[in-house]
Scaffold this active site. Structure first.
Site, PDB file in Angstrom:
ATOM      1  N   GLN A   1       0.703  -1.260   0.134  1.00 41.63           N
ATOM      2  CA  GLN A   1       0.000   0.033  -0.122  1.00 41.63           C
ATOM      3  C   GLN A   1       0.981   1.324   0.134  1.00 41.63           C
ATOM      4  OE1 GLN A   1      -2.200  -0.777   3.769  1.00 41.63           O
ATOM      5  NE2 GLN A   1      -0.426  -1.354   4.584  1.00 41.63           N
TER       6      GLN A   1
ATOM      7  N   GLN B   1      -7.911   3.243  20.050  1.00 42.58           N
ATOM      8  CA  GLN B   1      -6.997   2.290  20.413  1.00 42.58           C
ATOM      9  C   GLN B   1      -7.451   1.799  21.689  1.00 42.58           C
ATOM     10  OE1 GLN B   1      -5.016   1.947  18.206  1.00 42.58           O
ATOM     11  NE2 GLN B   1      -4.016   3.868  17.409  1.00 42.58           N
TER      12      GLN B   1
ATOM     13  N   GLU C   1       0.918  -8.628  11.771  1.00 42.22           N
ATOM     14  CA  GLU C   1       0.965  -7.195  10.887  1.00 42.22           C
ATOM     15  C   GLU C   1       1.496  -7.721   9.369  1.00 42.22           C
ATOM     16  OE1 GLU C   1       0.414  -4.214   8.756  1.00 42.22           O
ATOM     17  OE2 GLU C   1      -0.364  -3.908  10.386  1.00 42.22           O
TER      18      GLU C   1
ATOM     19  N   GLY D   1      -2.660 -12.183   8.331  1.00 46.40           N
ATOM     20  CA  GLY D   1      -3.227 -12.614   9.471  1.00 46.40           C
ATOM     21  C   GLY D   1      -4.057 -13.960   9.248  1.00 46.40           C
TER      22      GLY D   1
ATOM     23  N   ASP E   1      -7.603  -4.861  13.954  1.00 47.90           N
ATOM     24  CA  ASP E   1      -7.405  -3.500  13.843  1.00 47.90           C
ATOM     25  C   ASP E   1      -7.061  -3.270  12.447  1.00 47.90           C
ATOM     26  OD1 ASP E   1      -6.775  -0.774  14.137  1.00 47.90           O
ATOM     27  OD2 ASP E   1      -4.916  -1.088  15.335  1.00 47.90           O
TER      28      ASP E   1
ATOM     29  N   ASP F   1     -10.059   0.133   6.096  1.00 50.25           N
ATOM     30  CA  ASP F   1     -11.131  -0.137   5.457  1.00 50.25           C
ATOM     31  C   ASP F   1     -11.137  -1.279   4.563  1.00 50.25           C
ATOM     32  OD1 ASP F   1     -12.596   2.249   6.489  1.00 50.25           O
ATOM     33  OD2 ASP F   1     -11.333   3.558   5.311  1.00 50.25           O
TER      34      ASP F   1
END
Length: 294
Positions: A42, A73, A117, A149, A166, A169
């Site tokens: 990204q 958070q 992550e 993940g 977490d 979009d």
């Protein structure tokens, strides 16, 4: 990325996405661009703003700002943690900025936190430009794993008390995190009988069809499900939600199970009262969710 210059020659970052929030945009004045690169997955941008501190942007969407990040958070962490009787082992999917980790390790019963992550660049950038959020990475309870993940969950079953998603979009690398196969993987990775998940679940003003889809998925897989609405100024329409689901049919998700602890966590947003209040939804949202079951 859209950067505009106004009549005073000031530069503004303009967040506009016709797919997710048509007909509107949100702008923050830029003081200085600190980082701008394409990662493997990204576009990653960090800029210093005039009023919100440093801002992390992924694929042109604001992820967090130093001014208001604590609201998201804290709620992502403590809604599930204060609904579980003994949350010793926690998995976080996404969350490369480190903010959720920072909050999760505050809970005295948490013994181990795994952060999974996919984009290591987000972690590196956050450590450099968002140090107050990324401080959680230095905690001895935390292990960081760089991988997808979904693939991680496939290799781990019946291991975690709490799983927190977490995510950004539902576009790009995060798109699969809003589908039923992902929820099935999370369910399998939870410990019986009290396992809880908490997932980023978008905005009531813009994403009600998606929220209904997620609630429907959660209700098919879990006996206890609740949607929480949280105030977050720099997210679209100033609101974002979480879907909380428990394996325990008697779970009281809308009430913190330790009110004393809930009010002693050194938080800026989360309290026992806020925990209760965030599940009180506007009438139009409540009606849409209730009508699903008719």
């Amino acid at each position: 990325m859209t950067i505009r210059t106004d009549t005073r020659n000031n530069k503004w970052f303009c967040e506009a996405n016709s797919q997710f929030w048509p007909g509107q945009e949100f702008s923050i004045e830029i003081e200085e661009i600190l980082y701008q690169q394409r990662s493997k997955y990204q576009d990653v941008l960090v800029f210093k703003s005039k009023t919100y501190g440093n801002v992390l942007v992924l694929d042109d969407c604001i992820q967090c700002t130093e001014r208001d990040e604590f609201a998201y958070q804290e709620m992502a962490a403590f809604l599930p943690l204060l609904s579980h009787p003994d949350p010793k082992r926690v998995l976080i999917i996404g969350g490369g900025d480190g903010g959720v980790i920072r909050e999760v390790v505050k809970h005295p019963q948490v013994e181990e936190v795994i952060l999974c992550e996919i984009d290591e660049d987000v972690i590196d950038v956050s450590k450099k430009y968002l140090p107050n959020m990324a401080q959680g990475f230095a905690n001895s309870k935390v292990t960081v794993i760089i991988c997808d993940g979904c693939e991680y969950l496939k290799q781990h079953t019946n291991e975690f008390d709490v799983i927190i998603t977490d995510s950004s979009d539902p576009d790009g690398p995060a798109e699969v995190l809003f589908e039923e196969p992902y929820y099935l993987l999370m369910k399998a990775a939870l410990k019986q009988p009290y396992g809880i998940i908490c997932c980023q679940a978008e905005c009531i003003w813009l994403d009600l069809p998606l929220i209904k889809k997620l609630v429907r998925i959660g209700s098919r897989l879990f006996p206890s499900v609740a949607y929480a609405n949280v105030s977050t100024p720099t997210y679209p329409c100033g609101a974002l939600g979480f879907l909380v689901c428990s394996l325990n049919e008697n779970a009281k998700l809308t009430e913190p199970n330790n009110i004393k602890l809930a009010n002693e966590l050194n938080t800026k947003y989360y309290t026992a009262d806020i925990h209760r209040a965030c599940f009180a939804l506007p009438a139009f949202v409540r009606k849409e969710l209730e009508d699903m079951n008719k």
